[in-house]
Motif scaffolding. Structure first.
Motif, mmCIF file in Angstrom:
data_model
loop_
_atom_site.group_PDB
_atom_site.id
_atom_site.type_symbol
_atom_site.label_atom_id
_atom_site.label_comp_id
_atom_site.label_asym_id
_atom_site.label_seq_id
_atom_site.Cartn_x
_atom_site.Cartn_y
_atom_site.Cartn_z
ATOM 1 N N GLN A 104 31.277 58.028 29.250
ATOM 2 C CA GLN A 104 29.796 57.904 29.770
ATOM 3 C C GLN A 104 28.984 57.230 28.869
ATOM 4 O OE1 GLN A 104 29.068 62.103 30.416
ATOM 5 N NE2 GLN A 104 29.974 62.002 32.512
ATOM 6 N N ARG A 105 29.020 57.198 27.633
ATOM 7 C CA ARG A 105 28.303 56.407 26.845
ATOM 8 C C ARG A 105 28.495 54.996 26.921
ATOM 9 N NH1 ARG A 105 29.637 60.947 23.214
ATOM 10 N NH2 ARG A 105 31.253 59.534 22.062
ATOM 11 N N GLU A 107 32.983 62.251 28.035
ATOM 12 C CA GLU A 107 31.529 62.218 27.229
ATOM 13 C C GLU A 107 31.686 60.691 26.650
ATOM 14 O OE1 GLU A 107 31.041 65.498 24.851
ATOM 15 O OE2 GLU A 107 30.565 66.734 26.392
ATOM 16 N N LYS A 155 36.978 66.478 27.958
ATOM 17 C CA LYS A 155 35.543 66.594 27.569
ATOM 18 C C LYS A 155 35.075 65.617 26.757
ATOM 19 C CE LYS A 155 31.761 69.978 26.649
ATOM 20 N NZ LYS A 155 31.361 69.028 25.582
#
Length: 385
Positions: A51-52, A48, A44
């Motif tokens: 994705q940034r 994340e 997870k």
């Protein structure tokens, strides 16, 4: 003849490979890469962070696979992201095979420390089977003992020899879908090694100054070394190594590429350092403006100059210009021409609105051109049948 020949960079001719859907080398744009620093097994958190990194504009992301659980986690990670993963592998050949099986688009390895010829053969076969490319990663801090004994210390010649030795290992297995890096924390050493390697082969080069330091010091150090290489035409993909959040690496890389005209993404703000002549708070205005424009990906230029000494001249060369004037009344330029005046009210909000409007116009025109091109291609294909 080029209008401004002093701006022209003749890029080194390199062969083209692919990292997933991203072309590297040849005539393709210089790709930008960063690396996660989360535990890869924390799927997870890793997703994340990637994705940034994607939102910042990265084309590729490297993910460390120090153990089997990390290599297997790539399967879940790659399902949720949009950019190819380069699996970072050290020593254990099975991690490379597992990474290839679970979604990696590229394997970052050092063939010399993978082990026996049979193990290297298995890694290369996995790369072939699963459509992976390979990055040969040579680092001044981990050169082979025989080369250190031969040269006495890490030097450009030793790094180039190491890289070419590893390249021959892959070539002997009929594999040429690879790129090479020869990184060092010493700017002089890294630049000289890359220059030597660029002359010795035509493989695409991944450039970087390794372990460059924190956000400020690492940016300066990387800009000096990578700037010299990029200006001389060397480099097909780039990572700026910073002790900072990975997305900062991406932003710094793009600033380097934009400053050399090699690639553009987002708004380039041209601003003065300010002085006693400034007619508004330049530093604070630019700080807030850059934050407010971070969401714009359309290439544009905006000049923000505190007074009329250089303001009009800079505005002539930018899409949107803003120059400080007396009595709290400032001049706004559009496409290099004076357009309207603005009181001291909401300078940032006003400029953001202008940029967003201009970006929308540019994107609409681009979409229309692409649509017309697709329709023309379809019509030509139909006529040929």
């Amino acid at each position: 003849m080029t209008v401004r020949p002093y701006r022209h960079i003749e890029r080194r001719k390199s062969r083209l490979i692919h990292v997933g859907k991203v072309p590297v080398g040849g005539d393709s744009p210089i790709s930008v890469q960063s690396m996660t620093n989360t535990l890869t097994t924390d799927v997870k958190a890793t997703i994340e962070q990637i994705q940034r990194i994607e939102q910042a504009g990265a084309d590729l992301v490297r993910v460390s696979c120090p153990d089997q659980e990390s290599a297997l986690a790539l399967k879940a990670i790659t399902r949720e992201i949009n950019i190819p993963v380069v699996a970072d592998i050290h020593f254990h050949y099975k991690r490379a095979i597992e990474a290839a099986q679970n979604g990696a688009a590229c394997l970052r390895i050092n063939p010399g420390n993978i082990g026996s010829a049979d193990r290297v053969r298995e890694v290369v076969q996995a790369a072939k089977d699963y459509g992976c490319s390979i990055r040969i990663g040579v680092n001044a801090g981990s050169l082979e003992k025989d080369l250190l004994e031969k040269y006495g210390e890490p030097c450009p010649e030793a790094m180039v020899e190491s890289a070419l030795d590893h390249a021959r290992i892959l070539e002997d297995h009929d594999f040429r879908e690879f790129k090479i890096s020869v990184k060092a924390s010493d700017v002089f050493l890294a630049v000289a090694a890359y220059q030597g390697l660029a002359e010795a082969c035509d493989y695409p080069l991944h450039i970087g100054i390794t372990e460059a330091g924190g956000l400020r010091s690492g940016t300066v150090k990387s800009s000096i070394g990578l700037g010299m290489l990029l200006w001389s035409g060397v480099g097909d993909t780039i990572r700026v190594s910073l002790s900072a959040e990975p997305e900062e690496e991406v932003l710094v890389a793009y600033e380097m590429l934009k400053s050399l005209g090699l690639r553009r993404r987002g708004v380039t703000v041209i601003s003065c350092p300010s002085c006693a002549r400034q007619q508004f708070n330049v530093i604070k205005t630019v700080e807030v403006l850059e934050q407010r424009l971070a969401h714009i990906t359309t290439p544009m230029t905006v000049s923000v100059i505190g007074c009329v000494v250089n303001g009009p001249g800079e505005a002539r060369e930018t899409d949107i210009g803003f120059t400080g004037g007396g009595a709290n009344t400032h001049q706004v330029y559009i496409a290099g021409q004076p357009d309207h005046r603005l009181k001291d009210e909401d300078i940032v909000g006003h400029l953001v609105g202008l940029v967003e409007k201009k970006a929308a116009q540019i994107e609409a025109a681009k979409a229309e051109a692409e649509k017309a091109e697709a329709e023309a291609a379809a019509a030509a294909a139909e006529a040929a049948e």
